[in-house]
Design a protein around this motif. Structure first.
Motif, PDB file in Angstrom:
ATOM      1  N   ARG A  79      17.080  -0.556   7.868  1.00  0.00           N
ATOM      2  CA  ARG A  79      16.478  -1.805   7.384  1.00  0.00           C
ATOM      3  C   ARG A  79      15.164  -1.532   6.646  1.00  0.00           C
ATOM      4  N   ARG A  80      14.419  -0.559   7.137  1.00  0.00           N
ATOM      5  CA  ARG A  80      13.188  -0.164   6.427  1.00  0.00           C
ATOM      6  C   ARG A  80      13.499   0.339   5.026  1.00  0.00           C
ATOM      7  N   ARG A  81      14.679   0.998   4.910  1.00  0.00           N
ATOM      8  CA  ARG A  81      15.098   1.578   3.633  1.00  0.00           C
ATOM      9  C   ARG A  81      15.119   0.519   2.509  1.00  0.00           C
ATOM     10  N   MET A  82      15.376  -0.741   2.892  1.00  0.00           N
ATOM     11  CA  MET A  82      15.443  -1.804   1.880  1.00  0.00           C
ATOM     12  C   MET A  82      14.085  -2.104   1.248  1.00  0.00           C
ATOM     13  N   ALA A  83      13.008  -1.543   1.819  1.00  0.00           N
ATOM     14  CA  ALA A  83      11.673  -1.710   1.224  1.00  0.00           C
ATOM     15  C   ALA A  83      11.274  -0.526   0.346  1.00  0.00           C
TER      16      ALA A  83
END
Lengths: 253, 253
Positions: free
Chosen positions: B117-121
């Motif tokens: 989910r962090r990857r989406m930033a």
């Protein structure tokens, strides 16, 4: 046998104004996949000669096959043949066999071959014909380019007519598993681990739109057993997260 | 006010394999037309960095606005941000406001902010955010390019969020008339004559697919009265051929 590649160029103002939703790209994509030909790119341009010429020349240099749809009818806004001729540096001429087919079609129905109908035989010089089992007026094949009608029923009929002219590639085996309610972000690391552990498999993750949410994971490989093994591992990871994996795409899809 | 132009680049293996039919191109086409922005070109490419970079650089140089859809999710096959960064010669960095939005979204739902989910930033450096009212994780705007999600409900939500950032062009008035049963080849010459006689109008001819057949003629002009006059002339020509013209598109369309 090396991979065979293809592109589609859909032509028509109406596709870009929102009047008509293109149906041929999606249809061709599935049709080519079944025949082990990889659709690599799709473009939509307006009924505008420079735009058609540029796109066609870019695509035909790059892929084994190019399919165009649209702009070969009888009206003044049908300019695809002129644009294709320009792209190949050829003249537009009346194709003797095409005018014969058009005459035969209309005369069999007791209708006149008007100038507008004759216009559909004005084709790039030296083209081969693509037969039209639906409404008579043919499309053309020039080198690796197939120029076909935009009306979906005619496009499909023409595709059937050229099927045997295409060389197929290596069949890719695809397997899928779906978990309703599972957000793809919760299984992202597990599917990357599965892909890294198995040689020659590509995993795709496709979130389900709509109320029920969930995710479908698709494994693709030239070896059926590798695709099966990947999907079995993904299903196990779904179970470990407390979800119930269902083989294949979302039920009812 | 000059014409505003746009292109869309839809990104995703699944759109080219036939697994998923693109829905965003057709939706955006109608949405832009309502806002007097001319969609000039659409392309579909795979989740393949060189293909994305080349297409994006070609389109952003040529049109006022470029919209991309797809490939910004949490899984390993979502590579659009990396490709967009490469196209602009920028690094990929964690966007501080994006990670804040993602954290807030998941924490409000009692869920963990996993690495996926962090990857989406992880976004191209210096990007502005495109807010996502549907699932939290935002898209980005860089210069004239809007990078948005491929899931249709999120794509639509993001479009609504950027609407006020777009400059509109000159509104085009469109009128249509339909004759069921009339082959377009029978009225081709008449519609060309109507177009030639009236300044500033473009006529399009769209055969109806399916069992009933027939044709819809659409007139487009920056002047409503010119579009009206063109359609009145076409309707008269339809009557002269013994067909009954119906205002607008085919009933039920």
């Amino acid at each position: 046998m090396s991979e065979k590649t293809a592109a589609i160029l859909a032509i028509g103002d109406e596709l870009l104004s929102g009047r008509t939703r293109d149906a041929n790209i999606g249809y061709l994509a599935g049709w080519l996949t079944e025949r082990a030909i990889a659709l690599k790119e799709a473009r939509i341009v307006a009924d505008d000669e420079p735009a058609i010429v540029e796109a066609l020349n870019a695509l035909r240099a790059r892929y084994d096959y190019v399919f165009t749809s649209g702009g070969i009818g009888p009206t003044h806004d049908d300019i695809t043949y002129a644009a294709v001729a320009a792209a190949f540096g050829r003249k537009v001429v009346e194709h003797p066999m095409a005018i014969g087919l058009i005459r035969a079609w209309y005369e069999a129905r007791g209708e006149e071959v008007t100038p507008a109908r004759r216009r559909m035989a004005l084709m790039p010089a030296g083209a081969e014909l693509v037969l039209n089992p639906v409404t008579g007026a043919p499309g053309v094949k020039i080198e690796n380019v197939f120029v076909m009608a935009g009306v979906p029923s005619i496009f499909k009929g023409m595709l059937n007519a050229i099927e045997t002219a295409l060389e197929r590639g290596v069949l890719i085996h695809a397997r899928a598993v779906t978990a309703i309610g599972l957000p793809e972000s919760r299984i992202a690391e597990q599917i990357l681990a599965v892909q890294s552990a198995l040689n020659g498999v590509t995993l795709g993750s496709y979130p389900i739109d709509g109320d029920e949410k969930g995710v479908t994971i698709v494994a693709r490989s030239s070896t059926a057993s590798t695709a099966d093994a990947a999907i079995a591992s993904v299903a196990a990871a779904m179970r470990a997260l407390g979800f119930d994996p269902v083989e294949g795409e979302r039920p009812g899809r």
